[in-house]
Design a protein around this motif. Structure first.
Motif, mmCIF file in Angstrom:
data_model
loop_
_atom_site.group_PDB
_atom_site.id
_atom_site.type_symbol
_atom_site.label_atom_id
_atom_site.label_comp_id
_atom_site.label_asym_id
_atom_site.label_seq_id
_atom_site.Cartn_x
_atom_site.Cartn_y
_atom_site.Cartn_z
ATOM 1 N N MET A 1 21.067 8.102 1.474
ATOM 2 C CA MET A 1 19.646 8.475 1.791
ATOM 3 C C MET A 1 18.721 7.491 0.991
ATOM 4 O O MET A 1 19.324 7.155 -0.204
ATOM 5 N N ALA A 2 17.419 7.494 1.095
ATOM 6 C CA ALA A 2 16.713 6.418 0.299
ATOM 7 C C ALA A 2 15.425 7.297 0.031
ATOM 8 O O ALA A 2 14.945 8.325 0.934
ATOM 9 N N GLN A 3 14.598 7.011 -0.855
ATOM 10 C CA GLN A 3 13.389 7.550 -1.325
ATOM 11 C C GLN A 3 12.447 6.223 -0.852
ATOM 12 O O GLN A 3 12.590 5.117 -1.619
ATOM 13 N N VAL A 4 11.341 6.538 -0.490
ATOM 14 C CA VAL A 4 10.257 5.561 -0.316
ATOM 15 C C VAL A 4 9.013 5.976 -0.992
ATOM 16 O O VAL A 4 8.561 7.298 -1.031
ATOM 17 N N GLY A 5 8.628 5.127 -1.366
ATOM 18 C CA GLY A 5 7.229 5.141 -2.375
ATOM 19 C C GLY A 5 6.250 3.946 -2.159
ATOM 20 O O GLY A 5 6.700 2.913 -1.710
ATOM 21 N N ILE A 6 5.112 4.109 -2.809
ATOM 22 C CA ILE A 6 4.302 3.155 -2.892
ATOM 23 C C ILE A 6 3.852 2.757 -4.294
ATOM 24 O O ILE A 6 3.510 3.708 -5.104
ATOM 25 N N ASP A 7 4.156 1.501 -4.606
ATOM 26 C CA ASP A 7 3.525 1.329 -5.859
ATOM 27 C C ASP A 7 2.584 -0.023 -5.869
ATOM 28 O O ASP A 7 2.865 -1.099 -5.631
ATOM 29 N N GLY A 8 1.435 0.380 -5.965
ATOM 30 C CA GLY A 8 0.423 -0.643 -5.901
ATOM 31 C C GLY A 8 0.182 -1.181 -4.450
ATOM 32 O O GLY A 8 0.044 -0.430 -3.611
ATOM 33 N N GLU A 9 0.358 -2.401 -4.224
ATOM 34 C CA GLU A 9 0.341 -2.997 -2.848
ATOM 35 C C GLU A 9 2.152 -3.236 -2.454
ATOM 36 O O GLU A 9 1.938 -4.289 -1.485
ATOM 37 N N THR A 10 2.980 -2.535 -2.922
ATOM 38 C CA THR A 10 4.309 -2.720 -2.579
ATOM 39 C C THR A 10 4.798 -1.249 -2.341
ATOM 40 O O THR A 10 4.817 -0.286 -2.524
ATOM 41 N N LEU A 11 5.756 -1.618 -1.033
ATOM 42 C CA LEU A 11 6.544 -0.643 -0.557
ATOM 43 C C LEU A 11 8.097 -0.634 -1.250
ATOM 44 O O LEU A 11 8.416 -1.760 -1.417
ATOM 45 N N VAL A 12 8.418 0.583 -1.728
ATOM 46 C CA VAL A 12 9.366 0.453 -2.582
ATOM 47 C C VAL A 12 10.570 1.307 -1.867
ATOM 48 O O VAL A 12 10.279 2.548 -1.768
ATOM 49 N N VAL A 13 11.661 0.860 -1.689
ATOM 50 C CA VAL A 13 12.688 1.811 -1.070
ATOM 51 C C VAL A 13 13.894 1.707 -2.108
ATOM 52 O O VAL A 13 14.464 0.758 -2.252
#
Length: 118
Positions: A1-13
């Motif tokens: 499984m993965a966690q998805v987040g937003i860090d400023g202007e970046t999609l982080v998986v």
């Protein structure tokens, strides 16, 4: 499984648990400008994956890692098809990310909201 987040202007998986081992990857960072969109798609696991390398494919159990088909490179990390999320990309190493997340609908909303704000 993965966690998805937003860090400023970046999609982080962030790939979690043993899936890091199976996928041979622990984190992906994609500029939001290169994210075309996201959809929930439980049926995608039935599609042909292409050539694996590197990664793991045990049908009905797990698909994780990098797969190449029709000139495209796709990153997979899915065990439960009901939680499959497809993130379409442009100008990136991968054409799309097919990942399992806890709440696909909420994750699609998070990504779409971040894209509108970017």
């Amino acid at each position: 499984m993965a966690q998805v987040g937003i860090d400023g202007e970046t999609l982080v998986v962030n790939v979690e648990g043993l899936d890091k081992l199976w996928a041979l990857k622990s984190r992906l960072a994609i500029p939001l400008a290169n994210v075309r969109g996201a959809t929930q798609d439980p049926g995608i696991v039935n599609d042909a994956k292409g050539v694996r390398g590197p990664g793991t494919n045990v049908p009905g159990v797990i698909v994780a890692g990098t797969f190449r088909a029709d000139g495209e490179r796709v990153f997979w990390d899915v065990r439960d098809p009901a939680k499959a999320l497809v993130i379409e990309l442009s100008d990136e190493r991968y054409t799309r990310l097919v990942i399992e997340v806890d709440d696909p609908r909420a994750t699609v909303e998070l990504i779409e909201r971040a894209k509108r704000s970017a």
